[in-house]
Scaffold this motif. Structure first.
Motif, short mmCIF file in Angstrom:
data_model
loop_
_atom_site.label_atom_id
_atom_site.label_comp_id
_atom_site.label_asym_id
_atom_site.label_seq_id
_atom_site.Cartn_x
_atom_site.Cartn_y
_atom_site.Cartn_z
N GLY A 194 9.55 0.94 -7.45
CA GLY A 194 10.34 -0.02 -8.21
C GLY A 194 9.56 -1.22 -8.70
N TRP A 195 8.26 -1.28 -8.42
CA TRP A 195 7.45 -2.44 -8.78
C TRP A 195 6.70 -2.25 -10.10
N LYS A 196 7.06 -1.20 -10.83
CA LYS A 196 6.46 -0.96 -12.13
C LYS A 196 7.38 -0.05 -12.92
N ARG A 197 7.35 -0.17 -14.25
CA ARG A 197 8.02 0.79 -15.14
C ARG A 197 6.98 1.33 -16.10
N HIS A 243 0.82 -1.21 0.00
CA HIS A 243 0.00 0.00 0.00
C HIS A 243 0.86 1.27 0.00
N LEU A 244 2.16 1.14 0.31
CA LEU A 244 3.04 2.31 0.33
C LEU A 244 3.74 2.56 -1.00
N ARG A 245 3.66 1.64 -1.93
CA ARG A 245 4.44 1.74 -3.16
C ARG A 245 4.08 2.96 -4.00
N GLY A 246 2.84 3.40 -3.93
CA GLY A 246 2.42 4.56 -4.71
C GLY A 246 2.60 5.89 -4.00
N PHE A 273 5.38 -4.62 -15.66
CA PHE A 273 5.46 -5.15 -14.30
C PHE A 273 6.47 -6.30 -14.23
N PRO A 274 7.06 -6.53 -13.06
CA PRO A 274 8.03 -7.63 -12.92
C PRO A 274 7.38 -8.97 -13.26
N ARG A 275 8.20 -9.86 -13.81
CA ARG A 275 7.70 -11.18 -14.17
C ARG A 275 8.38 -12.24 -13.31
N THR A 276 7.65 -13.31 -13.07
CA THR A 276 8.19 -14.49 -12.42
C THR A 276 7.91 -15.67 -13.32
N ASP A 277 8.93 -16.46 -13.62
CA ASP A 277 8.77 -17.59 -14.53
C ASP A 277 8.49 -18.88 -13.75
N LEU A 327 17.36 -14.44 3.51
CA LEU A 327 17.55 -14.89 2.12
C LEU A 327 16.38 -14.53 1.21
N SER A 328 15.16 -14.58 1.71
CA SER A 328 14.02 -14.26 0.86
C SER A 328 14.03 -12.81 0.42
N ALA A 329 14.35 -11.90 1.35
CA ALA A 329 14.43 -10.48 1.00
C ALA A 329 15.57 -10.23 0.02
N ILE A 330 16.70 -10.93 0.21
CA ILE A 330 17.81 -10.79 -0.72
C ILE A 330 17.42 -11.31 -2.09
N ALA A 331 16.70 -12.43 -2.11
CA ALA A 331 16.23 -12.98 -3.39
C ALA A 331 15.30 -12.00 -4.10
N MET A 332 14.45 -11.32 -3.32
CA MET A 332 13.56 -10.32 -3.89
C MET A 332 14.36 -9.18 -4.49
N ALA A 333 15.37 -8.72 -3.76
CA ALA A 333 16.21 -7.63 -4.26
C ALA A 333 16.91 -8.05 -5.54
N LYS A 334 17.49 -9.26 -5.57
CA LYS A 334 18.19 -9.73 -6.75
C LYS A 334 17.25 -9.84 -7.96
N SER A 335 16.08 -10.42 -7.75
CA SER A 335 15.12 -10.57 -8.85
C SER A 335 14.68 -9.22 -9.40
N MET A 336 14.39 -8.28 -8.50
CA MET A 336 13.89 -6.98 -8.93
C MET A 336 14.98 -6.16 -9.62
N VAL A 337 16.19 -6.18 -9.08
CA VAL A 337 17.29 -5.45 -9.72
C VAL A 337 17.54 -6.03 -11.11
#
Length: 317
Positions: free
Chosen positions: A160-163, A24-27, A173-177, A128-138
């Motif tokens: 950072g969750w949209k371009r 809810h804070l992203r915008g 939007f970010p993709r997950t395969d 590790l999960s937060a680091i994984a999120m950072a790596k995926s998003m970057v």
């Protein structure tokens, strides 16, 4: 205690996220700016498959202050990952190859491959999960800087969750395969494979990407047949694991083989074969006389294999 339950299964890496994503804070740009400027704000800095860590007296520290990250050369654009307990914000940041080269000359900083850090327990498992999120998003931002619709340079939005494309107004939007990874069994034996890039002696579950308009069950059956020539049925879901290489969701499944003759697709696998329970137990415990080993405990494949071994001779896929 039997030979099949004499080793702990634990939990796979990347699945326990202690952050409140606070979507809810992203915008709210003003709020995010205030959170980033607070003295308690922290960031993970990632470069390709590696993580920038500060070498403190007590050991490596992955969670950096914003000032530390910027002084190390991290890019100023931050990705809002969420809030820690107490309300402090955590961000993800990228860093250029040139800045990494400079860091390699320092004794107080290390740039270390994330997979190795996770396997060795260098980083606290709860991070590790937060680091994984950072790596995926970057990785996503680095790969998707231009509009796929018109080619215009896009702008980071929503923390950072949209371009957004300023030209054609397309939103990206970010993709997950989705990837299926499966343990196929036939009576008292299981099917494991080797890829060329695996460490010597390592064997693991077969896996592959889910294709467009394909169910998970169909993907399991197709991938197993394509890679090993084995037909299977009775596909069952087990669990999922986020996998930040670069941004996949591993969907763990089990299946029962209806054929036994293996025909290996050498373009996908170096080899594939059946292993009985006794041999698989030695492999997962790293006690095989020939040096063969199963997947590492941080991977979902280890848990698929381990659960089957724990269930004993009467287990069914």
């Amino acid at each position: 205690m039997t030979a099949f339950d004499s080793f702990p299964l634990g939990r796979p890496a990347f699945i326990t996220n202690i952050l409140d994503r606070a979507a809810h804070l992203r915008g709210n740009d003003e709020k995010l700016l205030a959170l980033e400027g607070h003295r308690d704000a922290r960031a993970y800095v990632v470069h390709r498959d590696s993580l920038v860590v500060k070498q403190d007296a007590g050991g490596p520290r992955a969670l950096l202050t914003i000032d530390e990250a910027l002084k190390f050369g991290a890019n100023p654009g931050t990705i809002f990952l969420g809030l820690r307990e107490g309300g402090a914000a955590v961000f993800g940041m990228g860093i250029s190859a040139a800045s990494v080269e400079k860091l390699l000359t320092r004794d107080d900083v290390a740039v270390t491959e994330l997979r190795g850090m996770a396997m060795q327990g260098v980083v606290p498992p709860e991070q590790l999960s937060a680091i994984a999120m950072a790596k995926s998003m970057v990785s996503w931002h680095q790969r998707h800087g231009y509009c796929a619709n018109c080619g215009t340079r896009t702008a980071m939005k929503e923390g950072g969750w949209k371009r957004d494309c300023p030209s054609c107004k397309a939103e990206h939007f970010p993709r997950t395969d989705p990837v299926v990874i499966m343990l196929v069994t036939s009576g008292d034996k299981c099917l494991l494979g080797r890829q060329k890039q695996f460490p010597p002696g390592m064997w693991s579950c077969l896996a592959g990407f889910v294709e467009a308009a394909e169910t998970i069950e169909d993907a399991v059956r197709r991938e197993i047949f394509e890679e090993s020539g084995i037909r299977c049925t009775d596909v069952h879901y087990y669990m999922t694991q986020p996998w930040p290489y670069p941004s996949s969701l591993m969907i763990g499944c089990t299946a029962r083989a209806t054929t036994d003759d293996i025909i290996v697709d050498r373009t996908e696998l170096e080899d594939a074969r059946w292993f009985d329970r006794a041999e698989a137990t030695l492999m997962i415990k790293r006690q095989h006389p020939d040096g063969l080993a199963g997947p590492h405990p941080f991977a979902i494949a280890h848990h698929l294999l381990g659960r089957w071994l724990h269930e004993g001779p009467n287990a069914h896929a």
